[in-house]
Design an enzyme around this catalytic site. Sequence first.
Site, PDB file in Angstrom:
ATOM      1  N   GLY A 219      -8.711 -63.193  56.091  1.00 24.77           N
ATOM      2  CA  GLY A 219      -8.594 -62.493  54.753  1.00 24.77           C
ATOM      3  C   GLY A 219      -7.252 -62.249  54.261  1.00 24.77           C
ATOM      4  O   GLY A 219      -6.404 -62.844  54.996  1.00 24.77           O
ATOM      5  N   ILE A 220      -7.018 -61.688  53.357  1.00 24.91           N
ATOM      6  CA  ILE A 220      -5.435 -61.249  52.766  1.00 24.91           C
ATOM      7  C   ILE A 220      -5.009 -59.975  53.026  1.00 24.91           C
ATOM      8  O   ILE A 220      -5.980 -59.173  53.270  1.00 24.91           O
ATOM      9  CB  ILE A 220      -5.482 -61.575  51.113  1.00 24.91           C
ATOM     10  CG1 ILE A 220      -4.020 -61.263  50.523  1.00 24.91           C
ATOM     11  CG2 ILE A 220      -6.311 -60.301  50.720  1.00 24.91           C
ATOM     12  CD1 ILE A 220      -3.030 -62.479  51.171  1.00 24.91           C
ATOM     13  N   GLY A 221      -4.046 -59.660  53.389  1.00 21.91           N
ATOM     14  CA  GLY A 221      -3.509 -58.354  53.736  1.00 21.91           C
ATOM     15  C   GLY A 221      -2.462 -58.384  54.876  1.00 21.91           C
ATOM     16  O   GLY A 221      -2.082 -59.457  55.532  1.00 21.91           O
ATOM     17  N   GLY A 222      -1.945 -57.056  55.332  1.00 22.59           N
ATOM     18  CA  GLY A 222      -0.958 -57.122  56.289  1.00 22.59           C
ATOM     19  C   GLY A 222      -1.732 -57.224  57.809  1.00 22.59           C
ATOM     20  O   GLY A 222      -1.085 -57.741  58.450  1.00 22.59           O
ATOM     21  N   MET A 223      -2.904 -57.051  57.944  1.00 22.25           N
ATOM     22  CA  MET A 223      -3.445 -57.062  59.303  1.00 22.25           C
ATOM     23  C   MET A 223      -3.782 -58.521  59.375  1.00 22.25           C
ATOM     24  O   MET A 223      -3.441 -59.124  60.504  1.00 22.25           O
ATOM     25  CB  MET A 223      -5.045 -56.443  59.460  1.00 22.25           C
ATOM     26  CG  MET A 223      -4.727 -54.989  59.536  1.00 22.25           C
ATOM     27  SD  MET A 223      -6.263 -53.944  59.823  1.00 22.25           S
ATOM     28  CE  MET A 223      -5.360 -52.319  59.983  1.00 22.25           C
ATOM     29  N   GLU A 244     -12.646 -69.128  53.359  1.00 25.46           N
ATOM     30  CA  GLU A 244     -12.615 -69.036  52.046  1.00 25.46           C
ATOM     31  C   GLU A 244     -11.417 -69.148  51.342  1.00 25.46           C
ATOM     32  O   GLU A 244     -11.214 -69.747  50.385  1.00 25.46           O
ATOM     33  CB  GLU A 244     -13.292 -67.761  51.718  1.00 25.46           C
ATOM     34  CG  GLU A 244     -13.307 -67.208  50.459  1.00 25.46           C
ATOM     35  CD  GLU A 244     -13.677 -65.607  50.308  1.00 25.46           C
ATOM     36  OE1 GLU A 244     -15.004 -65.421  50.265  1.00 25.46           O
ATOM     37  OE2 GLU A 244     -13.005 -64.963  49.767  1.00 25.46           O
ATOM     38  N   VAL A 319     -12.514 -51.069  53.449  1.00 23.69           N
ATOM     39  CA  VAL A 319     -11.627 -49.741  53.028  1.00 23.69           C
ATOM     40  C   VAL A 319     -12.299 -48.596  53.871  1.00 23.69           C
ATOM     41  O   VAL A 319     -11.380 -47.851  54.148  1.00 23.69           O
ATOM     42  CB  VAL A 319     -12.370 -49.704  51.474  1.00 23.69           C
ATOM     43  CG1 VAL A 319     -11.886 -48.253  50.909  1.00 23.69           C
ATOM     44  CG2 VAL A 319     -11.962 -50.684  50.548  1.00 23.69           C
ATOM     45  N   GLY A 342     -16.561 -63.328  50.052  1.00 18.69           N
ATOM     46  CA  GLY A 342     -17.473 -64.119  51.046  1.00 18.69           C
ATOM     47  C   GLY A 342     -17.411 -63.228  52.410  1.00 18.69           C
ATOM     48  O   GLY A 342     -17.963 -63.824  53.332  1.00 18.69           O
TER      49      GLY A 342
END
Length: 447
Positions: A219-223, A244, A319, A342
């Site tokens: 996915g997107i983001g820091g992790m 995705e 979240v 997704g």
Amino acid sequence: MSYIKDYASKLTTAEEAVKVVKSGDWIDYGWCTGHPVELDKALAARMDELENLNVRGGIALWEPAIFQVENAPDHFRWNSWHMSGIERKAINKGIAYYAPIRYSELPRYYRENVGAVDVAMFQVAPMDKHGYFNFGPNASHMADMCSRAKCIIVEVNESMPRCLGGFGEGIHISQVDYIVEGNNPSIGVLAGGAASEIDEAVAKLIVEEIPNGACLQLGIGGMPNAVGSLIAKSDLKDLGVHTEMYVDAFVDIAKAGKINGSKKNIDKGRQVYAFGAGTKKLYDYLDDNPQCMSAPVDYTNDIRSISALDNFMSINNAVDVDLFGQVNAESAGVKHISGAGGQLDFVLGAYLSKGGKSFICCSSTFKTKDGQVKSRILPTLNPGSIVTDTRANTHFLVTEYGKVNLKGLSTWQKAEAIISVAHPDFRDELIAEADKMNIWRRTNKIN
């Protein structure tokens, strides 16, 4: 066959092209980096004479000009398939609304459910010698959306990468009604946040679960970026990609020589994705790269495609999570954040994969604007929070305090496992709440 005459006959200005729009129309702006620029400005200039427009889009990387018109709610509504921060702010202006979806089904929604697409307008790469305009890194649902559009206007942007695929990655000039040549702006940037120490701790726990030859979804983001950075520095090899969203982390892993797709059961040697967004590094890498395969989302996110790939590793954010194992990745109570995307498709598909694993990762706590520290692990999700992944679907949950496999556990076992990766400051409170809900055994011990 030359398409020069056809091109010239359909070439017009943005101002002329948007004259086809009339009050009450449903307008489609496409997706993410493909949202129009000059056509959007021209439509905004006409907004005073229009009313009751519905505009569809998603993951806006810049504020559309139509958002900035005076008395915008009197003229149009923005209907988002997946919200960015820009679109979230527009909710408070009374112009933006989320359309809940299971992203893998979006092409079918266009074919069967959403009704009319009166005018479609979006950015494309320049026409090739065969008469095709490439959608750039936005195959997603675009082909099926275009199949329903009564009028199609393409805005040519020479900065748009040409993203190769197998099907559904472009549109032929014979299907296009008008062509507008834009001012070739840079492609919209979506940079993942810098990885924190917590992100890196979570990433380390995930990477140690990944075998050689695994197929990755990030996915997107820091992790996810931290996971990508660790993989790029690791000894892992023969990795594949089926995702995705194509993000910068994949470029780093590929350039480190870790990706060749040689172990993939399908699309061997190709990095498959539904759309891509990131920095210029990503767009340059995707441009005309035969190793990368742009494909519609009903292929990339189909559980059957995902589960066909052995050792599938799905890595996504949350979240918050409750003690029953329900995952919310979409809202803060009733306050909307992003969308379902997704995530559930990959959670389900990865578990069906031979050797596959899905990881839901999050920091154990977060700080509010006034500096309060709150737990992301809750007794129950807050009122209004959306269940993105049900309690039966969640596989691995990972925080900086550890990782737990929630499959096959009874309610008290799940509560025990989830509390074990909560922040220590909140564990006693969570135990007390679990006890009230009759999902706690007094003999349980949390280290």
